[in-house]
Write a protein that holds these residues in place. Structure first.
Motif: not given
Length: 132
Positions: A4, A8-9, A11-12, A17, A48
């Protein structure tokens, strides 16, 4: 948890984060407002949350600390996981205290009984890694 965090990393486009590495000051600016409101936009750290079915193992706990996650919410406990054969490694009460001192909010035992039942069911039919 680590998957997860990695997603997230990706996507960003950032290994942390918490801060925006694409900004000189590293802070996040809310760009969802129109141009007039952007001028008065206050920079802030990104927030987050990581929701988990069980308290993290030692590896995932370390990844949570380093990732920049601001809050972790856990359901089942280390004892629940170990009761079906998982080896969660050296995770202690002080591990969670360390997260909180680092600014990560920790919430545990959310729907614990339900989560423990899911683990018990998994223990009868799922694969437990490194089980003798």
């Amino acid at each position: 948890e680590t998957v997860a965090i990695q997603l997230a990393q990706r996507r960003l486009g950032s290994f942390t984060l918490m801060l925006d590495e694409n900004k000189e000051d590293g802070l996040f600016y809310d760009e969802s407002h129109d141009d007039d409101e952007k001028e008065s936009s206050t920079p802030r750290k990104r927030q987050f949350e990581l929701f988990t079915s069980c308290e993290p193992c030692a590896m995932c706990l370390g990844a949570t600390l380093w990732s920049g996650v601001s809050r972790i919410v856990c359901a089942a406990t280390k004892d629940d996981a170990q009761s079906i054969g998982f080896d969660e490694g050296p995770v202690f009460e002080q591990s969670y205290e360390h997260l909180e001192k680092a600014g990560i909010q920790v919430t545990r035992n959310i729907l614990r009984e339900d989560a423990a039942k899911v683990l018990q069911r998994y223990g009868t039919s799922g694969r437990i890694y490194n089980r003798g």
